[in-house]
Design a protein around this motif. Sequence first.
Motif, PDB file in Angstrom:
ATOM      1  N   GLY A   1     -13.122   7.588   3.438  1.00  0.00           N
ATOM      2  CA  GLY A   1     -11.907   7.542   4.231  1.00  0.00           C
ATOM      3  C   GLY A   1     -10.639   7.218   3.481  1.00  0.00           C
ATOM      4  N   GLY A   2     -10.735   6.900   2.203  1.00  0.00           N
ATOM      5  CA  GLY A   2      -9.539   6.608   1.435  1.00  0.00           C
ATOM      6  C   GLY A   2      -8.727   7.858   1.165  1.00  0.00           C
TER       7      GLY A   2
ATOM      8  N   TYR B   1     -12.919  -5.903   0.888  1.00  0.00           N
ATOM      9  CA  TYR B   1     -12.051  -6.500  -0.101  1.00  0.00           C
ATOM     10  C   TYR B   1     -11.202  -5.401  -0.716  1.00  0.00           C
ATOM     11  CZ  TYR B   1     -14.414 -11.074  -0.247  1.00  0.00           C
ATOM     12  OH  TYR B   1     -14.914 -12.325   0.048  1.00  0.00           O
ATOM     13  N   ARG B   2     -10.121  -5.784  -1.368  1.00  0.00           N
ATOM     14  CA  ARG B   2      -9.315  -4.805  -2.078  1.00  0.00           C
ATOM     15  C   ARG B   2      -8.830  -5.387  -3.394  1.00  0.00           C
ATOM     16  NH1 ARG B   2      -3.954  -4.540   1.888  1.00  0.00           N
ATOM     17  NH2 ARG B   2      -3.078  -6.597   1.329  1.00  0.00           N
TER      18      ARG B   2
ATOM     19  N   ASP C   1      -0.175  -2.249   0.247  1.00  0.00           N
ATOM     20  CA  ASP C   1      -1.575  -2.072   0.617  1.00  0.00           C
ATOM     21  C   ASP C   1      -2.322  -1.194  -0.372  1.00  0.00           C
ATOM     22  OD1 ASP C   1      -1.436  -3.593   3.055  1.00  0.00           O
ATOM     23  OD2 ASP C   1      -0.480  -1.868   4.018  1.00  0.00           O
ATOM     24  N   THR C   2      -1.617  -0.579  -1.298  1.00  0.00           N
ATOM     25  CA  THR C   2      -2.242   0.286  -2.289  1.00  0.00           C
ATOM     26  C   THR C   2      -3.242  -0.509  -3.128  1.00  0.00           C
ATOM     27  OG1 THR C   2      -0.346   1.773  -2.421  1.00  0.00           O
ATOM     28  CG2 THR C   2      -1.844   1.741  -4.302  1.00  0.00           C
TER      29      THR C   2
ATOM     30  N   GLN D   1     -10.214   4.600  -3.051  1.00  0.00           N
ATOM     31  CA  GLN D   1      -8.801   4.411  -3.356  1.00  0.00           C
ATOM     32  C   GLN D   1      -7.938   4.660  -2.133  1.00  0.00           C
ATOM     33  OE1 GLN D   1      -7.189   3.564  -6.455  1.00  0.00           O
ATOM     34  NE2 GLN D   1      -5.423   3.366  -5.066  1.00  0.00           N
ATOM     35  N   VAL D   2      -7.033   3.728  -1.860  1.00  0.00           N
ATOM     36  CA  VAL D   2      -6.006   3.883  -0.835  1.00  0.00           C
ATOM     37  C   VAL D   2      -4.654   3.791  -1.527  1.00  0.00           C
ATOM     38  CG1 VAL D   2      -4.917   2.879   1.207  1.00  0.00           C
ATOM     39  CG2 VAL D   2      -7.413   2.981   1.039  1.00  0.00           C
ATOM     40  N   THR D   3      -3.857   4.837  -1.398  1.00  0.00           N
ATOM     41  CA  THR D   3      -2.534   4.869  -2.004  1.00  0.00           C
ATOM     42  C   THR D   3      -1.499   5.102  -0.917  1.00  0.00           C
ATOM     43  OG1 THR D   3      -3.413   5.759  -4.077  1.00  0.00           O
ATOM     44  CG2 THR D   3      -1.043   5.965  -3.703  1.00  0.00           C
ATOM     45  N   VAL D   4      -0.536   4.198  -0.816  1.00  0.00           N
ATOM     46  CA  VAL D   4       0.539   4.293   0.170  1.00  0.00           C
ATOM     47  C   VAL D   4       1.834   4.534  -0.591  1.00  0.00           C
ATOM     48  CG1 VAL D   4       1.703   3.208   2.107  1.00  0.00           C
ATOM     49  CG2 VAL D   4      -0.709   2.692   1.644  1.00  0.00           C
TER      50      VAL D   4
END
Length: 115
Positions: free
Chosen positions: A8-9, A37-38, A89-90, A110-113
Amino acid sequence: QVQLVESGGGLVQPGGSLRLSCAASGSIFSTNVMGWYRQAPGKQRELVAEITSSGRTNYADSVKGRFTISRDNAKNTVYLQMNTLKPEDTAVYYCYYGFRSLDYWGQGTQVTVSS
């Protein structure tokens, strides 16, 4: 004995939303804690949210009111709905499963905003 697979990232603009999923398999005990966790580059890994098998939740102050953690015990899956995303939040988000003194971790997503 427990394997965790996240999905889902991706890339999203500030203010957007993403939903992360984590499916657990293996020797799953009915009483456990699952969560997220991040870790951002150059920073320590931090707790984002966690949820017990009975539904009790804890959130980091930085995500309260924006993120929602939930789980489907029948599917051994935990979710993280992330709304109103901010550049801070990245990070790489890691799923975890805990039972007594045993901890298991997913591979990370990976989540990139960014705009």
